[in-house]
Design a protein around this motif. Sequence first.
Motif, short mmCIF file in Angstrom:
data_model
loop_
_atom_site.label_atom_id
_atom_site.label_comp_id
_atom_site.label_asym_id
_atom_site.label_seq_id
_atom_site.Cartn_x
_atom_site.Cartn_y
_atom_site.Cartn_z
N THR A 153 52.28 56.92 42.03
CA THR A 153 53.18 57.75 41.24
C THR A 153 52.36 58.49 40.18
N TYR A 154 52.90 59.60 39.73
CA TYR A 154 52.22 60.43 38.72
C TYR A 154 53.25 60.89 37.71
N ASN A 155 52.95 60.74 36.42
CA ASN A 155 53.91 61.13 35.39
C ASN A 155 53.43 62.31 34.54
N GLY A 156 52.40 63.01 35.00
CA GLY A 156 51.88 64.14 34.26
C GLY A 156 50.66 63.80 33.43
N ALA A 157 50.46 62.52 33.14
CA ALA A 157 49.31 62.09 32.36
C ALA A 157 48.58 60.93 33.01
N MET A 158 49.24 60.25 33.94
CA MET A 158 48.67 59.04 34.50
C MET A 158 49.14 58.84 35.94
N PHE A 159 48.23 58.38 36.77
CA PHE A 159 48.57 57.92 38.11
C PHE A 159 48.73 56.42 38.05
N ARG A 160 49.71 55.90 38.77
CA ARG A 160 49.82 54.45 38.98
C ARG A 160 49.66 54.20 40.47
N VAL A 161 48.70 53.37 40.80
CA VAL A 161 48.49 52.93 42.17
C VAL A 161 48.99 51.49 42.23
N ALA A 162 49.91 51.23 43.14
CA ALA A 162 50.47 49.88 43.27
C ALA A 162 50.41 49.46 44.73
N VAL A 163 50.03 48.21 44.95
CA VAL A 163 49.99 47.65 46.30
C VAL A 163 50.82 46.38 46.30
N ARG A 164 51.84 46.37 47.14
CA ARG A 164 52.78 45.25 47.26
C ARG A 164 52.46 44.48 48.51
N ASP A 165 52.29 43.17 48.40
CA ASP A 165 52.12 42.34 49.59
C ASP A 165 53.29 41.36 49.67
N TYR A 166 53.31 40.58 50.72
CA TYR A 166 54.43 39.67 50.96
C TYR A 166 53.94 38.24 51.15
N CYS A 167 52.90 37.89 50.41
CA CYS A 167 52.36 36.53 50.43
C CYS A 167 52.82 35.81 49.17
N PRO A 168 53.63 34.76 49.30
CA PRO A 168 54.16 34.10 48.11
C PRO A 168 53.15 33.21 47.38
N LEU A 169 51.96 33.04 47.94
CA LEU A 169 50.96 32.18 47.29
C LEU A 169 50.38 32.88 46.07
N PRO A 170 50.08 32.13 45.02
CA PRO A 170 49.53 32.76 43.81
C PRO A 170 48.09 33.23 44.01
N ILE A 171 47.67 34.17 43.19
CA ILE A 171 46.29 34.63 43.19
C ILE A 171 45.44 33.52 42.57
N ARG A 172 44.30 33.28 43.17
CA ARG A 172 43.36 32.29 42.64
C ARG A 172 42.06 33.01 42.30
N PRO A 173 41.94 33.48 41.06
CA PRO A 173 40.72 34.19 40.69
C PRO A 173 39.50 33.28 40.84
N ARG A 174 38.42 33.88 41.27
CA ARG A 174 37.17 33.15 41.42
C ARG A 174 36.15 33.67 40.42
N PRO A 175 35.24 32.80 39.98
CA PRO A 175 34.18 33.29 39.10
C PRO A 175 33.28 34.25 39.86
N ILE A 176 32.68 35.18 39.15
CA ILE A 176 31.77 36.13 39.77
C ILE A 176 30.46 35.42 40.08
N GLU A 177 30.00 35.58 41.30
CA GLU A 177 28.70 35.04 41.68
C GLU A 177 27.69 36.18 41.55
N ILE A 178 26.78 36.04 40.63
CA ILE A 178 25.84 37.12 40.31
C ILE A 178 25.09 37.62 41.54
N GLY A 179 24.64 36.73 42.40
CA GLY A 179 23.87 37.13 43.56
C GLY A 179 24.68 37.56 44.76
N ALA A 180 26.00 37.44 44.69
CA ALA A 180 26.85 37.77 45.84
C ALA A 180 26.88 39.27 46.09
#
Length: 86
Positions: A22-49
């Motif tokens: 969507t665009y409101n004249g000053a900003m775009f919003r990009v949204a992605v909807r999925d259908y997985c009810p499991l919560p997000i599990r953030p992982r730590p950043i692996e420097i060498g990955a």
Amino acid sequence: VASELVSNAVEHAHTSSRVTVTYNGAMFRVAVRDYCPLPIRPRPIEIGARRGRGLQLVATLAQHWCMDRHPDGKTVWANLAVDSPS
């Protein structure tokens, strides 16, 4: 940003997804909807990955980003400011 959010939905949710821009004249919003009810599990950043830094890139590029939970999945969205023409 859109590519990263879609890639995450494909790789981690394993469900269909819907992209909305969507665009409101000053900003775009990009949204992605999925259908997985499991919560997000953030992982730590692996420097060498070679991968695993996508949401950090989204956070750097976006003015703001967040996730909205739904009973049957989630929507991850990012607001991208647009420079006014000179």
